[in-house]
Design an enzyme around this catalytic site. Structure first.
Site, mmCIF file in Angstrom:
data_model
loop_
_atom_site.group_PDB
_atom_site.id
_atom_site.type_symbol
_atom_site.label_atom_id
_atom_site.label_comp_id
_atom_site.label_asym_id
_atom_site.label_seq_id
_atom_site.Cartn_x
_atom_site.Cartn_y
_atom_site.Cartn_z
ATOM 1 N N CYS A 1 5.823 -32.834 17.154
ATOM 2 C CA CYS A 1 5.329 -33.229 15.519
ATOM 3 C C CYS A 1 4.449 -32.248 15.300
ATOM 4 O O CYS A 1 3.371 -32.128 15.920
ATOM 5 C CB CYS A 1 4.873 -34.667 15.484
ATOM 6 S SG CYS A 1 4.132 -35.050 13.740
ATOM 7 N N CYS B 1 8.330 -28.562 10.764
ATOM 8 C CA CYS B 1 8.219 -29.826 10.888
ATOM 9 C C CYS B 1 9.659 -30.176 11.906
ATOM 10 O O CYS B 1 10.574 -29.475 11.512
ATOM 11 C CB CYS B 1 8.441 -30.736 9.563
ATOM 12 S SG CYS B 1 9.039 -32.442 9.827
HETATM 13 N N1 DGL Z 1 8.467 -34.601 12.513
HETATM 14 C C1 DGL Z 1 7.152 -34.399 11.928
HETATM 15 C C2 DGL Z 1 6.620 -33.083 11.902
HETATM 16 O O1 DGL Z 1 6.805 -32.248 12.736
HETATM 17 C C3 DGL Z 1 6.614 -35.422 10.882
HETATM 18 C C4 DGL Z 1 7.551 -35.869 9.614
HETATM 19 C C5 DGL Z 1 6.565 -36.926 8.966
HETATM 20 O O2 DGL Z 1 6.656 -37.970 9.723
HETATM 21 O O3 DGL Z 1 6.080 -36.516 7.957
HETATM 22 O O4 DGL Z 1 5.494 -32.704 11.120
#
Ligand code: DGL
Length: 277
Positions: free
Chosen positions: A79, A193
């Site tokens: 993340c 993301c």
């Molecule tokens: N998958 C996440 C990232 O890489 C976060 C998405 C979220 O929860 O806003 O930032």
């Protein structure tokens, strides 16, 4: 009979939702014999809209509990939002190694032919000093457009649940990442993301022109392999080959439609666990 044990690394893969599966699938290709525990902190999704201090406090509490209970050999923060906010703090607090996921800004700066690339992430990720420092350090000679997309991660979650993606909203979310300057156009977009690679085919479809989307997942998997090779691995009880676990924290579940996909990825044991209750 004594339980069977094997020197199989136990890897926690962590995200706010299903986006981290884009990192998990690369990890599984690179380290097929590891035992995986995928955590989807769906109770707090989307991280991109959370206050920085609130997210940091939550992550420290979650990992305090997880590390004590699960005794992983390594934790992969799949993340960007969590990594750009908390990676340094997690490494300070815990002995177990942490691998982060951040936008591949250096790669984008090397790959662009027009000198124009964009970083597409959550509003939080593109505003963090961590991300801005990467731009300053590696992309000084480029024109970099930072785009915080409020709804893209949510669209990716809907897509994973088998819902139809609103293509107008998707087009609207990615449009600011397509820039023109001095007769040149953006030719690379660093995906900041882990949810976004799930939408990459649709993004190609609605984009105003063709670009290269840069996903750091394979590099994260290689880095995990490198770091693991430098650490001794505990003996964990053997599981059936390929049977891994997914825990989600949200009370709403993660949806029936996704079950075949999770099973195909070896995530056979899926259950709710608030972790910090
Ligand atoms: N998958 C996440 C990232 O890489 C976060 C998405 C979220 O929860 O806003 O930032």
């Amino acid at each position: 009979m004594a339980p069977k044990t094997a020197s199989t690394p136990k890897i926690i893969v962590f995200d706010s939702g299903l986006g981290g599966l884009t990192v998990y699938r690369e990890l599984r290709d690179t380290l097929p014999n590891a035992r995986y525990l995928y955590i989807a902190d769906t109770d707090a999704f989307p991280y991109g809209n959370l206050h920085k201090g609130e997210l940091l406090t939550r992550l420290l509490a979650l990992f305090d509990r997880l590390i004590e209970r699960e005794k992983p050999d390594i934790c992969v923060i799949a993340c960007n939002t969590a990594s750009t906010i908390a990676l340094a703090h997690l490494r300070d607090h815990f002995e177990v190694p942490f691998i982060g996921t951040v936008p591949a800004i250096k790669v984008a700066a090397q790959q662009t032919r027009t000198g124009l690339f964009s970083v597409l992430g959550t509003p939080s990720t593109v505003a963090q000093d961590y991300t801005l420092d990467l731009v300053e350090r590696y992309a000084g000679s480029c024109e970099v457009t930072m785009v915080g997309a409020s709804d893209l991660a949510m669209l990716a979650e809907q897509f994973m649940q088998g819902e139809k993606v609103d293509e107008d909203l998707l087009r609207h979310e990615i449009a600011p990442a397509f820039a023109r300057r001095n007769g040149q156009r953006t030719d690379c977009i660093a995906l900041g993301c882990t949810h976004y690679p799930l939408l990459v085919d649709l993004m190609h479809k609605v984009a105003p022109w063709s670009v290269t989307y840069i996903d750091p997942a394979a590099a994260i998997a290689r880095q995990t392999q490198r770091v693991l090779s430098q650490h001794s691995v505990r003996k964990h009880a053997a599981t059936e080959s390929g049977a891994n676990q997914l825990l989600y924290t949200g009370g709403d579940g993660i949806g029936e439609n996704i079950s075949p996909f999770l099973q195909a990825m070896g995530l056979l044991d899926v259950s709710h666990d608030e972790i910090i209750g």
